[in-house]
Design a protein around this motif. Sequence first.
Motif, PDB file in Angstrom:
ATOM      1  N   ARG A   1      37.756  32.835  38.999  1.00  0.00           N
ATOM      2  CA  ARG A   1      37.660  31.287  39.102  1.00  0.00           C
ATOM      3  C   ARG A   1      38.410  30.280  38.732  1.00  0.00           C
ATOM      4  O   ARG A   1      39.022  30.250  37.570  1.00  0.00           O
ATOM      5  N   LEU A   2      38.797  29.172  39.705  1.00  0.00           N
ATOM      6  CA  LEU A   2      39.724  27.681  38.937  1.00  0.00           C
ATOM      7  C   LEU A   2      38.983  27.436  38.266  1.00  0.00           C
ATOM      8  O   LEU A   2      37.165  26.499  39.041  1.00  0.00           O
ATOM      9  N   LEU A   3      38.736  26.334  36.929  1.00  0.00           N
ATOM     10  CA  LEU A   3      38.687  25.824  36.671  1.00  0.00           C
ATOM     11  C   LEU A   3      39.201  23.897  36.301  1.00  0.00           C
ATOM     12  O   LEU A   3      40.357  24.596  35.031  1.00  0.00           O
ATOM     13  N   PRO A   4      38.406  23.681  35.770  1.00  0.00           N
ATOM     14  CA  PRO A   4      39.424  21.839  36.001  1.00  0.00           C
ATOM     15  C   PRO A   4      39.266  21.804  33.997  1.00  0.00           C
ATOM     16  O   PRO A   4      38.052  21.877  33.732  1.00  0.00           O
ATOM     17  N   ALA A   5      39.995  21.607  33.541  1.00  0.00           N
ATOM     18  CA  ALA A   5      40.321  21.694  31.784  1.00  0.00           C
ATOM     19  C   ALA A   5      39.037  20.416  31.089  1.00  0.00           C
ATOM     20  O   ALA A   5      38.992  20.545  30.301  1.00  0.00           O
ATOM     21  N   THR A   6      39.551  19.144  32.258  1.00  0.00           N
ATOM     22  CA  THR A   6      38.151  18.702  31.827  1.00  0.00           C
ATOM     23  C   THR A   6      36.636  18.927  31.706  1.00  0.00           C
ATOM     24  O   THR A   6      35.385  18.787  31.631  1.00  0.00           O
ATOM     25  N   GLU A   7      35.878  20.457  32.175  1.00  0.00           N
ATOM     26  CA  GLU A   7      35.206  20.933  31.830  1.00  0.00           C
ATOM     27  C   GLU A   7      34.882  21.956  30.613  1.00  0.00           C
ATOM     28  O   GLU A   7      33.414  22.066  30.285  1.00  0.00           O
ATOM     29  N   ILE A   8      35.809  22.042  29.940  1.00  0.00           N
ATOM     30  CA  ILE A   8      35.954  22.405  28.554  1.00  0.00           C
ATOM     31  C   ILE A   8      35.713  21.645  27.413  1.00  0.00           C
ATOM     32  O   ILE A   8      35.620  20.911  27.257  1.00  0.00           O
ATOM     33  N   LEU A   9      34.468  22.608  27.017  1.00  0.00           N
ATOM     34  CA  LEU A   9      33.687  21.295  25.801  1.00  0.00           C
ATOM     35  C   LEU A   9      34.570  21.739  24.190  1.00  0.00           C
ATOM     36  O   LEU A   9      34.686  20.770  23.549  1.00  0.00           O
ATOM     37  N   ARG A  10      34.812  23.244  24.262  1.00  0.00           N
ATOM     38  CA  ARG A  10      35.121  23.976  23.236  1.00  0.00           C
ATOM     39  C   ARG A  10      35.752  25.554  23.726  1.00  0.00           C
ATOM     40  O   ARG A  10      35.505  25.536  25.017  1.00  0.00           O
ATOM     41  N   ALA A  11      37.007  25.611  22.802  1.00  0.00           N
ATOM     42  CA  ALA A  11      37.636  27.427  23.164  1.00  0.00           C
ATOM     43  C   ALA A  11      37.964  28.242  21.958  1.00  0.00           C
ATOM     44  O   ALA A  11      38.115  26.739  20.690  1.00  0.00           O
ATOM     45  N   GLU A  12      37.927  28.614  21.989  1.00  0.00           N
ATOM     46  CA  GLU A  12      37.901  29.335  20.416  1.00  0.00           C
ATOM     47  C   GLU A  12      38.875  30.854  21.314  1.00  0.00           C
ATOM     48  O   GLU A  12      38.913  31.659  21.817  1.00  0.00           O
ATOM     49  N   SER A  13      40.078  31.012  20.177  1.00  0.00           N
ATOM     50  CA  SER A  13      40.357  31.853  20.201  1.00  0.00           C
ATOM     51  C   SER A  13      39.415  33.682  19.468  1.00  0.00           C
ATOM     52  O   SER A  13      39.159  33.754  18.967  1.00  0.00           O
ATOM     53  N   LEU A  14      39.999  34.967  20.427  1.00  0.00           N
ATOM     54  CA  LEU A  14      39.555  35.886  20.140  1.00  0.00           C
ATOM     55  C   LEU A  14      40.102  37.033  20.771  1.00  0.00           C
ATOM     56  O   LEU A  14      40.614  37.429  22.112  1.00  0.00           O
ATOM     57  N   GLY A  15      40.762  37.484  19.936  1.00  0.00           N
ATOM     58  CA  GLY A  15      42.130  38.317  20.034  1.00  0.00           C
ATOM     59  C   GLY A  15      43.305  38.115  21.057  1.00  0.00           C
ATOM     60  O   GLY A  15      43.562  36.634  21.124  1.00  0.00           O
ATOM     61  N   ASN A  16      43.443  38.428  22.177  1.00  0.00           N
ATOM     62  CA  ASN A  16      44.225  38.271  22.781  1.00  0.00           C
ATOM     63  C   ASN A  16      43.968  37.256  24.340  1.00  0.00           C
ATOM     64  O   ASN A  16      43.345  37.588  25.340  1.00  0.00           O
ATOM     65  N   TYR A  17      42.047  37.314  23.778  1.00  0.00           N
ATOM     66  CA  TYR A  17      41.536  36.222  24.958  1.00  0.00           C
ATOM     67  C   TYR A  17      41.577  34.651  24.447  1.00  0.00           C
ATOM     68  O   TYR A  17      41.149  34.751  23.416  1.00  0.00           O
ATOM     69  N   VAL A  18      40.566  33.802  24.913  1.00  0.00           N
ATOM     70  CA  VAL A  18      39.844  32.780  24.441  1.00  0.00           C
ATOM     71  C   VAL A  18      38.545  32.062  24.968  1.00  0.00           C
ATOM     72  O   VAL A  18      38.585  31.682  26.577  1.00  0.00           O
ATOM     73  N   VAL A  19      37.781  32.520  24.162  1.00  0.00           N
ATOM     74  CA  VAL A  19      36.403  32.388  24.953  1.00  0.00           C
ATOM     75  C   VAL A  19      36.548  30.327  25.059  1.00  0.00           C
ATOM     76  O   VAL A  19      36.509  29.784  24.360  1.00  0.00           O
ATOM     77  N   LEU A  20      35.552  30.283  26.316  1.00  0.00           N
ATOM     78  CA  LEU A  20      36.065  28.490  26.553  1.00  0.00           C
ATOM     79  C   LEU A  20      34.469  28.951  27.037  1.00  0.00           C
ATOM     80  O   LEU A  20      33.373  29.566  27.909  1.00  0.00           O
ATOM     81  N   HIS A  21      33.845  27.472  26.348  1.00  0.00           N
ATOM     82  CA  HIS A  21      32.368  27.034  26.289  1.00  0.00           C
ATOM     83  C   HIS A  21      32.368  25.434  26.882  1.00  0.00           C
ATOM     84  O   HIS A  21      33.331  24.821  27.030  1.00  0.00           O
TER      85      HIS A  21
ATOM     86  N   LEU B   1      36.104  33.648  30.177  1.00  0.00           N
ATOM     87  CA  LEU B   1      37.196  33.949  29.214  1.00  0.00           C
ATOM     88  C   LEU B   1      38.498  33.964  29.737  1.00  0.00           C
ATOM     89  O   LEU B   1      38.338  33.849  31.029  1.00  0.00           O
ATOM     90  N   LYS B   2      39.493  33.286  29.752  1.00  0.00           N
ATOM     91  CA  LYS B   2      40.585  33.120  29.620  1.00  0.00           C
ATOM     92  C   LYS B   2      41.574  34.883  28.507  1.00  0.00           C
ATOM     93  O   LYS B   2      41.559  34.188  27.645  1.00  0.00           O
ATOM     94  N   ARG B   3      42.209  35.790  29.721  1.00  0.00           N
ATOM     95  CA  ARG B   3      43.044  36.316  28.897  1.00  0.00           C
ATOM     96  C   ARG B   3      44.164  35.788  28.629  1.00  0.00           C
ATOM     97  O   ARG B   3      45.487  36.033  29.493  1.00  0.00           O
ATOM     98  N   THR B   4      44.849  35.253  27.719  1.00  0.00           N
ATOM     99  CA  THR B   4      45.713  35.027  27.214  1.00  0.00           C
ATOM    100  C   THR B   4      45.377  34.710  26.255  1.00  0.00           C
ATOM    101  O   THR B   4      44.733  34.424  24.852  1.00  0.00           O
ATOM    102  N   THR B   5      46.648  34.852  24.865  1.00  0.00           N
ATOM    103  CA  THR B   5      47.216  34.168  23.297  1.00  0.00           C
ATOM    104  C   THR B   5      46.910  32.591  23.174  1.00  0.00           C
ATOM    105  O   THR B   5      46.752  31.853  24.243  1.00  0.00           O
ATOM    106  N   PHE B   6      46.310  32.460  22.441  1.00  0.00           N
ATOM    107  CA  PHE B   6      45.405  30.735  21.895  1.00  0.00           C
ATOM    108  C   PHE B   6      46.299  29.666  21.814  1.00  0.00           C
ATOM    109  O   PHE B   6      46.692  29.109  22.551  1.00  0.00           O
ATOM    110  N   LYS B   7      47.992  30.311  21.454  1.00  0.00           N
ATOM    111  CA  LYS B   7      49.134  29.397  21.764  1.00  0.00           C
ATOM    112  C   LYS B   7      49.886  29.542  22.758  1.00  0.00           C
ATOM    113  O   LYS B   7      50.188  28.216  23.866  1.00  0.00           O
ATOM    114  N   ASP B   8      49.526  30.212  24.235  1.00  0.00           N
ATOM    115  CA  ASP B   8      49.916  30.212  25.579  1.00  0.00           C
ATOM    116  C   ASP B   8      48.849  29.168  26.315  1.00  0.00           C
ATOM    117  O   ASP B   8      49.292  28.935  26.868  1.00  0.00           O
TER     118      ASP B   8
END
Length: 147
Positions: free
Chosen positions: A46-66, A73-80
């Motif tokens: 799904r498309l998620l507006p960035a304003t809905e993200i409360l927290r984000a944390e790196s987990l290997g090649n994924y980023v977990v969005l709270h 989940l977003k499959r990407t590096t934290f830097k990207d």
Amino acid sequence: LVDYILKPVDPDRLQAALAKAALRRTMTDLQPERNQLQVEMNGEKRLLPATEILRAESLGNYVVLHLADGKALKRTTFKDFKKKLPLPLFLEVGRGRLLAMNQVRGWGRNSSGQLVLRLADGGLMIVARSHSADTLKKIKGSQIVNS
């Protein structure tokens, strides 16, 4: 209306109002494509507006969005991932950890002298020492009241 200032003008209050206006302008100038991310939530994309993200944390090649309604989940590096976000809306509170500015309700120091943020949900978040100065500077410029 972004903010108002009463006379006599307090320099700190003026600085906070200017920072708030600059943040509002930055939010208005955001490009729509930078404001949405494709994520996976409950097995669906799904498309998620960035304003809905409360927290984000790196987990290997994924980023977990709270989010308010769960995790994504977003499959990407934290830097990207950081490159795709409107960064004025987020605080980097540690290596591989972001927090939405609108989640901070106050701050203080713990017995070890570390910066601790009081969050909207009543929780606390300890900021890494290497990010404390930048985090505090950004918070103070955003009109958040210290507790």
